[in-house]
Design a protein around this motif. Structure first.
Motif, PDB file in Angstrom:
ATOM      1  N   GLN A 173       0.412  -4.130  -3.505  1.00 18.01           N
ATOM      2  CA  GLN A 173      -0.466  -3.180  -2.826  1.00 18.01           C
ATOM      3  C   GLN A 173      -1.522  -3.916  -2.007  1.00 18.01           C
ATOM      4  O   GLN A 173      -2.135  -4.888  -2.458  1.00 18.01           O
ATOM      5  N   LYS A 176      -4.316   0.761   0.721  1.00 20.91           N
ATOM      6  CA  LYS A 176      -3.480   1.913   0.381  1.00 20.91           C
ATOM      7  C   LYS A 176      -2.013   1.678   0.706  1.00 20.91           C
ATOM      8  O   LYS A 176      -1.173   2.552   0.449  1.00 20.91           O
ATOM      9  N   VAL A 178       1.553   0.172   0.077  1.00 21.14           N
ATOM     10  CA  VAL A 178       2.338  -0.322  -1.055  1.00 21.14           C
ATOM     11  C   VAL A 178       3.743  -0.682  -0.583  1.00 21.14           C
ATOM     12  O   VAL A 178       4.276  -0.096   0.354  1.00 21.14           O
TER      13      VAL A 178
END
Length: 227
Positions: A173, A176, A178
């Motif tokens: 990650q 935000k 991933v």
């Protein structure tokens, strides 16, 4: 204590269980700023990886194939964040390697972005890299990771993981953003200062450090017969 063979130095050292590759690097290469990852028992791994058993470690730079894979996967996550932050309904596809880099198409909805918008993405990438944002690594049940990828809009990773038989999956990650990558990532975006994103025919060329001169990108070479 566990024993770790440092393949680069042909020596074995004893360290505490849970020592990370980054901590190990600082022990044996206190000035090893060019090291961006390692192989652990021949598997590419990020520097945040902890060691709990006897292992054989080889530290890598962008001159090594494993190091370039770690760099590319980390830079791709940086590109993903930049597109998400600067292009409404933005997405991108890395199609293939070419001219020492990777051919990328960046989209605004269903449309390829303009040159001006691509330059905005490039500037956002530079801001992200200069901000020294950390990469984090998590391990969760694979069905949970699939849901995380789907929620984040990373359908490619979600679809790939649906075929994965392992109960647990490690994912990475960046803020935000991933993604599921098998090589691990660099510790933070500040490791990615050498890059470029240049217009290349009807797309963009994502350039990585030159394997022989790590402080500069691989020179761009036009290949008109392919386009």
């Amino acid at each position: 204590m566990i024993e770790v063979i440092i393949k680069n130095l042909n020596k074995t050292i004893s360290v505490k269980e849970g020592t990370t590759l980054s901590e190990l690097k600082d022990m044996v290469y206190p000035n090893g700023s060019s090291i961006i990852g390692a192989t652990v028992n021949n598997v590419a791994s990020g520097l945040a990886t902890p060691l709990f058993q006897n292992k054989t470690v080889r530290f890598v730079t962008v001159a090594d194939q494993e190091g370039r894979e770690i760099y590319l996967n980390s830079l791709t996550m940086g590109l993903s964040k930049a597109v998400s932050d600067s292009v409404k309904n933005g997405s991108f596809i890395i199609e293939h390697s070419i001219s020492g880099g990777y051919f990328v198409r960046i989209f605004h909805g269903q449309h390829i972005v303009t040159k001006l918008k691509g330059e905005i993405v490039k500037r956002k990438m530079a801001q992200i890299i200069n901000a020294d944002i950390p990469f984090y690594t998590f391990s969760k049940p694979t069905p949970d990771v699939i849901k995380i990828m789907e929620k984040a809009g990373n359908t490619a990773a979600a679809n790939l993981l649906k075929f994965r038989k392992s109960y647990y999956t490690t994912y990475h990650q960046l803020d935000k953003t991933v993604d599921y990558v098998t090589t691990g990532t660099v510790p933070s975006t500040s490791y990615l200062k050498v890059f470029d994103l240049q217009p290349y025919y009807d797309g963009w060329l994502l350039q990585l450090p030159n394997a022989k001169q790590a402080d500069a990108v691989t020179p761009l070479a036009l290949m008109p017969k392919l386009y």
